[in-house]
Write an enzyme that holds these catalytic residues in place. Sequence first.
Site, PDB file in Angstrom:
ATOM      1  CE  LYS A 136      -0.211   3.200   4.711  1.00  0.00           C
ATOM      2  NZ  LYS A 136      -0.233   3.267   6.158  1.00  0.00           N
ATOM      3  CG  HIS A 183      -6.037   1.634   4.859  1.00  0.00           C
ATOM      4  ND1 HIS A 183      -5.666   2.603   5.755  1.00  0.00           N
ATOM      5  CD2 HIS A 183      -4.997   0.778   4.773  1.00  0.00           C
ATOM      6  CE1 HIS A 183      -4.431   2.329   6.188  1.00  0.00           C
ATOM      7  NE2 HIS A 183      -4.003   1.235   5.598  1.00  0.00           N
ATOM      8  CD  GLU A 235      -3.650  -2.798   7.042  1.00  0.00           C
ATOM      9  OE1 GLU A 235      -2.486  -2.895   6.671  1.00  0.00           O
ATOM     10  OE2 GLU A 235      -4.381  -1.842   6.733  1.00  0.00           O
ATOM     11  N   GLY A 281       2.130   2.012  10.698  1.00  0.00           N
ATOM     12  CA  GLY A 281       3.065   3.129  10.597  1.00  0.00           C
ATOM     13  C   GLY A 281       3.765   3.473  11.895  1.00  0.00           C
ATOM     14  CG  ASN A 308      -1.738   1.205   1.403  1.00  0.00           C
ATOM     15  OD1 ASN A 308      -1.803   2.040   0.500  1.00  0.00           O
ATOM     16  ND2 ASN A 308      -2.373   1.343   2.552  1.00  0.00           N
ATOM     17  CB  SER A 310       4.855  -2.104  11.965  1.00  0.00           C
ATOM     18  OG  SER A 310       4.501  -0.758  12.253  1.00  0.00           O
ATOM     19  CD  GLU A 322      -3.144   5.346   6.715  1.00  0.00           C
ATOM     20  OE1 GLU A 322      -3.019   5.477   5.488  1.00  0.00           O
ATOM     21  OE2 GLU A 322      -2.235   4.898   7.444  1.00  0.00           O
TER      22      GLU A 322
HETATM   23  P1  PGA Z   1       2.608   0.118   7.576  1.00  0.00           P
HETATM   24  O1  PGA Z   1       1.170   0.349   6.911  1.00  0.00           O
HETATM   25  O2  PGA Z   1       3.168  -1.150   7.002  1.00  0.00           O
HETATM   26  O3  PGA Z   1       3.392   1.330   7.203  1.00  0.00           O
HETATM   27  O4  PGA Z   1       2.390  -0.003   9.047  1.00  0.00           O
HETATM   28  C1  PGA Z   1       0.274  -0.722   6.678  1.00  0.00           C
HETATM   29  C2  PGA Z   1      -0.996  -0.209   6.057  1.00  0.00           C
HETATM   30  O5  PGA Z   1      -1.454   0.877   6.395  1.00  0.00           O
HETATM   31  O6  PGA Z   1      -1.594  -0.888   5.200  1.00  0.00           O
END
Ligand code: PGA
Length: 251
Positions: free
Chosen positions: A13, A97, A168, A174, A11, A211, A99
């Site tokens: 982003k 997601h 997730e 993140g 992803n 992560s 976010e």
């Molecule tokens: P990350 O993000 O690996 O940077 O923690 C995962 C995601 O948001 O899909």
Amino acid sequence: MSTRTPIVAGNWKMFTTAADATAHCRSLAELVADVSGVEVAVCPPYIALEAAATAAEGSGISVFAQAVHEAAEGAHTGEISAGMILSTGATGTLVGHSERRAAGETDDQVAARVRAALDAGLRVIMCCGESLEQREAGATLDWLTGQVRAGLAQVSPDEQDAIAIAYEPIWAIGTGRVASPQQAEEACAHVRSVAAERFDGDGLRVLYGGSVSPDNAAELFAQPNVDGGLVGGASLDPQKFAAIVRAGAPD
Ligand code: PGA
């Protein structure tokens, strides 16, 4: 033994231009050319979907959007539809997601967007996950039950192969604070059991995200109910992402 083919999806982003995406997909295609038994996907921003799909052609790498609107077209400034995504050469999309949910996407919208994506012929990775407060309150599994039931509300049993679910935990996204393999396994097993109310469950791919890195991927992906991962930060570096893809390949 499960016969599920794992998926490792990156992803991106709100990172990368179309030109970046072309270079990234080309180098990723070379890096994973000898890897088999794992499906590889990248999720670039909308403006880079077409470039990524063109660069990935023939490589086996799938290109997914990061979000989709439920309407086919209309007065929805800033949104894009499943048919528009398909027209770029992308073949799937993330839905729900955290976010996006934090920016206002509701369970009902997630359900409608999963439905719209499938209707258009896109594959879907639907995301779910709890906050730190929910985990600390012991509410994780109940929360996941609600999100999975709601998100799959408009899906029919024969659509299982077009859907994967990514677990997730929000506190792991993140942050560098990855879930333990046991936490990932418990949650992914639970997601599978809830999805089994609708599907056969056993064939559904359930991914872990939050992560994931080259250092922790193998242990996470070795869990019996974890069928690969959704990778944010580490997917922006083709070398690191390729190492994570390798961790998802069967021995
Ligand atoms: P990350 O993000 O690996 O940077 O923690 C995962 C995601 O948001 O899909």
